[in-house]
Design a protein around this motif. Structure first.
Motif, PDB file in Angstrom:
ATOM      1  N   VAL A  75       0.837  -1.207   0.000  1.00  0.00           N
ATOM      2  CA  VAL A  75       0.000   0.000   0.000  1.00  0.00           C
ATOM      3  C   VAL A  75       0.871   1.256   0.000  1.00  0.00           C
ATOM      4  CG1 VAL A  75      -1.768   1.297   1.266  1.00  0.00           C
ATOM      5  CG2 VAL A  75      -1.974  -1.182   1.037  1.00  0.00           C
ATOM      6  N   VAL A  76       1.962   1.253   0.765  1.00  0.00           N
ATOM      7  CA  VAL A  76       2.868   2.403   0.749  1.00  0.00           C
ATOM      8  C   VAL A  76       3.436   2.587  -0.661  1.00  0.00           C
ATOM      9  CG1 VAL A  76       5.079   3.296   1.598  1.00  0.00           C
ATOM     10  CG2 VAL A  76       3.402   2.350   3.219  1.00  0.00           C
ATOM     11  N   HIS A  77       3.818   1.494  -1.313  1.00  0.00           N
ATOM     12  CA  HIS A  77       4.317   1.566  -2.693  1.00  0.00           C
ATOM     13  C   HIS A  77       3.258   2.181  -3.609  1.00  0.00           C
ATOM     14  CE1 HIS A  77       5.875   0.321  -6.619  1.00  0.00           C
ATOM     15  NE2 HIS A  77       4.664  -0.151  -6.850  1.00  0.00           N
ATOM     16  N   GLN A  78       2.020   1.677  -3.551  1.00  0.00           N
ATOM     17  CA  GLN A  78       0.957   2.209  -4.406  1.00  0.00           C
ATOM     18  C   GLN A  78       0.800   3.711  -4.195  1.00  0.00           C
ATOM     19  OE1 GLN A  78      -2.471  -0.142  -3.284  1.00  0.00           O
ATOM     20  NE2 GLN A  78      -2.202  -1.505  -5.033  1.00  0.00           N
ATOM     21  N   THR A  79       0.907   4.131  -2.951  1.00  0.00           N
ATOM     22  CA  THR A  79       0.672   5.519  -2.590  1.00  0.00           C
ATOM     23  C   THR A  79       1.801   6.437  -3.019  1.00  0.00           C
ATOM     24  OG1 THR A  79      -0.632   4.769  -0.702  1.00  0.00           O
ATOM     25  CG2 THR A  79       0.146   7.035  -0.630  1.00  0.00           C
ATOM     26  N   THR A  80       3.029   5.939  -2.963  1.00  0.00           N
ATOM     27  CA  THR A  80       4.188   6.808  -3.213  1.00  0.00           C
ATOM     28  C   THR A  80       4.805   6.653  -4.591  1.00  0.00           C
ATOM     29  OG1 THR A  80       5.680   5.206  -2.182  1.00  0.00           O
ATOM     30  CG2 THR A  80       4.751   6.924  -0.748  1.00  0.00           C
ATOM     31  N   ALA A  81       4.616   5.495  -5.234  1.00  0.00           N
ATOM     32  CA  ALA A  81       5.297   5.241  -6.503  1.00  0.00           C
ATOM     33  C   ALA A  81       4.409   5.429  -7.732  1.00  0.00           C
ATOM     34  CB  ALA A  81       5.868   3.817  -6.504  1.00  0.00           C
ATOM     35  N   HIS A  82       3.124   5.632  -7.530  1.00  0.00           N
ATOM     36  CA  HIS A  82       2.204   5.745  -8.664  1.00  0.00           C
ATOM     37  C   HIS A  82       1.485   7.085  -8.635  1.00  0.00           C
ATOM     38  CE1 HIS A  82       2.639   1.644 -10.170  1.00  0.00           C
ATOM     39  NE2 HIS A  82       2.755   1.278  -8.902  1.00  0.00           N
ATOM     40  N   GLU A  83       1.018   7.478  -9.810  1.00  0.00           N
ATOM     41  CA  GLU A  83       0.261   8.710  -9.943  1.00  0.00           C
ATOM     42  C   GLU A  83      -1.004   8.642  -9.090  1.00  0.00           C
ATOM     43  OE1 GLU A  83       1.022  11.503 -11.847  1.00  0.00           O
ATOM     44  OE2 GLU A  83       2.956  10.500 -12.102  1.00  0.00           O
ATOM     45  N   ARG A  84      -1.466   9.772  -8.682  1.00  0.00           N
ATOM     46  CA  ARG A  84      -2.716   9.831  -7.924  1.00  0.00           C
ATOM     47  C   ARG A  84      -3.892   9.601  -8.870  1.00  0.00           C
ATOM     48  NH1 ARG A  84      -2.444  11.381  -2.519  1.00  0.00           N
ATOM     49  NH2 ARG A  84      -0.278  11.641  -1.964  1.00  0.00           N
ATOM     50  N   HIS A  85      -5.024   9.269  -8.288  1.00  0.00           N
ATOM     51  CA  HIS A  85      -6.227   8.926  -9.033  1.00  0.00           C
ATOM     52  C   HIS A  85      -7.296   9.984  -8.779  1.00  0.00           C
ATOM     53  CE1 HIS A  85      -9.547   6.478 -10.552  1.00  0.00           C
ATOM     54  NE2 HIS A  85     -10.194   6.816  -9.460  1.00  0.00           N
ATOM     55  N   GLU A  86      -7.925  10.457  -9.843  1.00  0.00           N
ATOM     56  CA  GLU A  86      -9.038  11.393  -9.689  1.00  0.00           C
ATOM     57  C   GLU A  86     -10.338  10.608  -9.686  1.00  0.00           C
ATOM     58  OE1 GLU A  86     -11.256  15.166 -11.820  1.00  0.00           O
ATOM     59  OE2 GLU A  86      -9.206  14.663 -12.421  1.00  0.00           O
ATOM     60  N   CYS A  87     -11.088  10.723  -8.597  1.00  0.00           N
ATOM     61  CA  CYS A  87     -12.368  10.029  -8.484  1.00  0.00           C
ATOM     62  C   CYS A  87     -13.302  10.503  -9.586  1.00  0.00           C
ATOM     63  CB  CYS A  87     -12.986  10.305  -7.105  1.00  0.00           C
ATOM     64  SG  CYS A  87     -14.636   9.590  -6.909  1.00  0.00           S
ATOM     65  N   GLN A  88     -13.843   9.553 -10.324  1.00  0.00           N
ATOM     66  CA  GLN A  88     -14.737   9.875 -11.433  1.00  0.00           C
ATOM     67  C   GLN A  88     -16.143  10.244 -10.964  1.00  0.00           C
ATOM     68  OE1 GLN A  88     -13.479  10.116 -14.702  1.00  0.00           O
ATOM     69  NE2 GLN A  88     -11.675   9.981 -13.408  1.00  0.00           N
TER      70      GLN A  88
END
Length: 99
Positions: free
Chosen positions: A23-36
């Protein structure tokens, strides 16, 4: 689930020994997501799923993401497994730089 936790975002094949690491990897290594549904920007992965299902109805999710019941069940299962397994406070502390 296997003994390793897979990232799974955007074809990322990173795998981790702990759910917290994933989860830390997902949060720090990937672009943020805009809620549709509402336009809020959140970390992708677990936090995006949690936002969608804690802040919106399942029907809103289905409409906004052109999803079906299988998509909802898959994400609910991921959210549930992470919440049953992870030390969420550790994740927040690590993301905030406290640990």
């Amino acid at each position: 689930m296997s003994s390793r936790w897979a990232c799974g975002l955007d074809g990322c094949d990173a795998a981790f020994d702990t759910v917290e690491d994933a989860v830390v990897h997902q949060t720090t290594a990937h672009e943020r997501h805009e809620c549709q549904v509402c336009g809020t920007v959140v970390p992708d992965g677990y936090f995006a799923i949690r936002h969608a299902f804690d802040e919106h109805t399942r029907a809103e999710f289905v409409r906004a993401y052109d999803a079906d019941s299988d998509d909802v069940r898959e994400r609910e299962a991921i959210k549930s497994e992470i919440e049953e397994t992870a030390d969420l406070q550790e994740i927040v502390d690590r993301i905030d730089g406290s640990v």
